[in-house]
Design a protein around this motif. Sequence first.
Motif, short mmCIF file in Angstrom:
data_model
loop_
_atom_site.label_atom_id
_atom_site.label_comp_id
_atom_site.label_asym_id
_atom_site.label_seq_id
_atom_site.Cartn_x
_atom_site.Cartn_y
_atom_site.Cartn_z
N GLN A 1 55.87 -2.72 13.13
CA GLN A 1 56.25 -1.85 14.26
C GLN A 1 57.34 -2.46 15.15
O GLN A 1 57.57 -1.96 16.26
CB GLN A 1 55.04 -1.50 15.11
CG GLN A 1 53.97 -0.70 14.40
CD GLN A 1 52.81 -0.33 15.29
OE1 GLN A 1 52.86 -0.49 16.52
NE2 GLN A 1 51.73 0.17 14.71
N THR A 2 58.04 -3.48 14.71
CA THR A 2 59.01 -4.15 15.58
C THR A 2 60.06 -3.20 16.12
O THR A 2 60.43 -3.28 17.30
CB THR A 2 59.70 -5.29 14.80
OG1 THR A 2 58.72 -6.27 14.47
CG2 THR A 2 60.80 -5.93 15.61
N LEU A 3 60.55 -2.29 15.31
CA LEU A 3 61.61 -1.37 15.73
C LEU A 3 61.06 -0.10 16.36
O LEU A 3 61.83 0.66 16.97
CB LEU A 3 62.49 -1.00 14.54
CG LEU A 3 63.15 -2.17 13.80
CD1 LEU A 3 63.93 -1.66 12.60
CD2 LEU A 3 64.04 -2.97 14.72
N ASN A 4 59.76 0.14 16.23
CA ASN A 4 59.19 1.42 16.69
C ASN A 4 57.71 1.22 17.01
O ASN A 4 56.86 1.32 16.13
CB ASN A 4 59.38 2.47 15.59
CG ASN A 4 59.00 3.87 16.03
OD1 ASN A 4 58.76 4.13 17.22
ND2 ASN A 4 58.94 4.79 15.09
N PHE A 5 57.40 0.93 18.27
CA PHE A 5 56.01 0.69 18.67
C PHE A 5 55.19 1.98 18.60
O PHE A 5 55.71 3.07 18.82
CB PHE A 5 55.94 0.18 20.11
CG PHE A 5 56.74 -1.06 20.39
CD1 PHE A 5 57.12 -1.93 19.38
CD2 PHE A 5 57.12 -1.37 21.69
CE1 PHE A 5 57.85 -3.07 19.65
CE2 PHE A 5 57.85 -2.51 21.98
CZ PHE A 5 58.22 -3.35 20.96
N MET A 6 53.90 1.84 18.33
CA MET A 6 52.95 2.95 18.41
C MET A 6 52.10 2.80 19.66
O MET A 6 51.61 1.70 19.95
CB MET A 6 52.04 2.97 17.18
CG MET A 6 52.74 3.36 15.90
SD MET A 6 53.23 5.09 15.93
CE MET A 6 54.70 5.01 14.88
N PRO A 7 51.89 3.87 20.42
CA PRO A 7 51.03 3.76 21.60
C PRO A 7 49.56 3.70 21.21
O PRO A 7 49.17 4.16 20.12
CB PRO A 7 51.33 5.05 22.38
CG PRO A 7 51.70 6.03 21.31
CD PRO A 7 52.42 5.24 20.25
N TYR A 8 48.74 3.14 22.09
CA TYR A 8 47.29 3.19 21.92
C TYR A 8 46.76 4.24 22.88
O TYR A 8 47.11 4.25 24.07
CB TYR A 8 46.66 1.84 22.22
CG TYR A 8 45.15 1.85 22.05
CD1 TYR A 8 44.58 1.67 20.80
CD2 TYR A 8 44.31 2.08 23.14
CE1 TYR A 8 43.21 1.71 20.63
CE2 TYR A 8 42.93 2.12 22.98
CZ TYR A 8 42.38 1.94 21.72
OH TYR A 8 41.03 1.98 21.55
N ARG A 9 45.92 5.14 22.37
CA ARG A 9 45.42 6.26 23.17
C ARG A 9 44.00 5.97 23.68
O ARG A 9 43.09 5.71 22.90
CB ARG A 9 45.45 7.55 22.36
CG ARG A 9 44.97 8.78 23.13
CD ARG A 9 45.39 10.06 22.42
NE ARG A 9 46.84 10.24 22.50
CZ ARG A 9 47.50 11.26 21.94
NH1 ARG A 9 46.83 12.19 21.27
NH2 ARG A 9 48.80 11.36 22.05
N VAL A 10 43.83 6.05 25.00
CA VAL A 10 42.55 5.81 25.66
C VAL A 10 41.93 7.14 26.05
O VAL A 10 42.58 7.97 26.70
CB VAL A 10 42.72 4.93 26.91
CG1 VAL A 10 41.38 4.68 27.58
CG2 VAL A 10 43.40 3.61 26.54
N ASP A 11 40.68 7.37 25.67
CA ASP A 11 39.96 8.60 26.00
C ASP A 11 39.38 8.49 27.42
O ASP A 11 38.47 7.70 27.68
CB ASP A 11 38.84 8.84 24.99
CG ASP A 11 38.21 10.22 25.13
OD1 ASP A 11 38.49 10.92 26.11
OD2 ASP A 11 37.41 10.58 24.23
N LEU A 12 39.92 9.30 28.35
CA LEU A 12 39.44 9.31 29.73
C LEU A 12 38.64 10.57 30.04
O LEU A 12 38.37 10.87 31.21
CB LEU A 12 40.64 9.22 30.70
CG LEU A 12 41.48 7.95 30.61
CD1 LEU A 12 42.65 8.04 31.59
CD2 LEU A 12 40.64 6.71 30.89
N THR A 13 38.22 11.30 29.01
CA THR A 13 37.53 12.57 29.20
C THR A 13 36.26 12.47 30.05
O THR A 13 35.96 13.40 30.81
CB THR A 13 37.22 13.20 27.84
OG1 THR A 13 38.46 13.41 27.15
CG2 THR A 13 36.51 14.52 27.98
N PRO A 14 35.48 11.38 30.00
CA PRO A 14 34.31 11.32 30.88
C PRO A 14 34.65 11.45 32.37
O PRO A 14 33.77 11.78 33.18
CB PRO A 14 33.71 9.95 30.58
CG PRO A 14 34.11 9.66 29.16
CD PRO A 14 35.50 10.23 29.05
#
Length: 590
Positions: free
Chosen positions: A296-309
């Motif tokens: 992923q050096t050229l293109n990072f992936m985000p990490y998704r956090v579930d805040l639904t509670p």
Amino acid sequence: MLPKGKFSRCLAAAGLMLCFGGVAQAAPDNSSPVGSTNVTVADPTVPRPPGQPCVVQLFSNDTFNDYSPRPFSYTPPAGCGTKWAKVVLEGDFSVTAGIQYDRTATIFLAGVNLYFGTTQEPDPTEAQSWHVERDLTDYTALFRNAGQGQVFIGNIVNSTYTGVIHGSARLLFYPASAVAPAAKVPDAVYPLGSDPVGSTVALNNSSSQLAATLTLPQNVERAYLDVFTQSQSNDEFWYTCVPNQYAAETQECGGGNFREAEISIDGQPAGVAPVYPWIYTGGIDLFMWEPTPGVQTLNFMPYRVDLTPFAGLLSNGSPHQIALSVQGANSYFSATASLLVYQDAHASQVTGALVRNTLVNQPPNPTIGSTLSQDSSGNVTGDITTDLSRHFIIEGYVNTSHGRVDTKVDQTVSFADTQGFNITSSTYGQTSDQLTKVDGVSRSTVNGFLSGQFDEHYRYPLHVDVGETFETSGDISILTTVRQGYEQKTSLGLDGLTLYSAEVRNHVNAGDTLVLNSSFQIASHSGQYNTQDFAFHDSLGGCYRSSVTTTNDTVTAYSSGKGCPGGQNRVFWFTHPDGSPYNGNTFLGW
């Protein structure tokens, strides 16, 4: 590269990424990059639905030769409606022949991040270029309105650093159709940064925050936070650092090597985002990343956090502060985050509350251990360990137009690191073994039944082995090997029945021997190798496999589709073979 374990940055050559064409292939099946010295990756591109997309050019052939952002204006695509099956960002970048560092690259629109990555270090004699893509379908609400954006690639160009970077980017909107229905996307997207056009925020220590105080609609039903945390400056090689009390003895950077993003709402812990150990193309030994960069050096992936509670709390009409910090940050991490909100279409007001949060009483304080010892000759051997594992449950409910929806986020997040040292007067050996893990499940019920479930499992393995030998000539020989991985398993279920599951594995194995002279200048390198293997499969029969091998900075082997049925990569257009996040409460985003 500096002696005695001091990781540094170098300048190098790069090349042309061959990832054009094909629904989800790193290169067309009828072409082969073998023999190329240009950038070559095994990553899939974003799969597309059938039909012709509407295209909006964000910027075209902009030149990046200073530290000023390049603004652009965005207007929604004409005659393409406001509901799309898929939205894809495509970016093409290049750097002229010359000497230049790798640089951080970002694209923002109306404060929201569209792309985050780094550039390839150039070759002194060859111009280089590469291509990136990001699935932005979940950001559809942002693209329905005109806005101002900017792209930023801070770059110094002078008589020493001569590489000039250029770039273009566009958005592709795929109209909804009978075979490719409009995606079920968030109703609103909110940036956490304060810049109305958009930029990252520097988090210099554990107390630094990226934060926004938002008064959200009073009918929030679900909420997610997409998080990017990129190590910079003193923190670039955070994964090799040691606690301060051992820094002098091991001749390494201090501050420890535990890093983790902490999410809070109104000061209350609300979630955790692991930090990925990205390695840039000038990192550790620049030649290892020619012509294939790290994961992923050229293109990072985000990490998704579930805040639904927290949906009931966020819907009460009061302003709420949503914040992000990086535990262990030691000058500095560059961060950006976007809040994705789903609203109840049939109710202007919902009520609810947070009912349980066991993360509150679990501060992110790792346990440190050491077996380091020093003999009478000053030789240092032994290990330093850093460990933390937290299991937490966050529960909340919201009363909606279709009943009471209860959500429970149950996660275990762990970090384990061992730094091994073998230091003598003529050698310096350091081995870093690190594993970050996330095992989580989000469960929801409507009026006590019809439960939905989203399971996620992440693994970020990293192994770095550096052996330095101080020759009698004054030269320093540095043998480095790196193994880096990104592993993701996800599944969607309903009432105990698995509806969909997918697995992504992206692994890089690289090595090189670098020789520095007594002035710490690069004299030579030898034995360079790098292999990237990328694999995706899902329960629908989708399969993607690709592998690239380089030796002595040249592609020596490449395969695409090997191991998939019929020897062909085939994935459905609505899936995420690149590892980009999707939401757990909707089946494939519909």
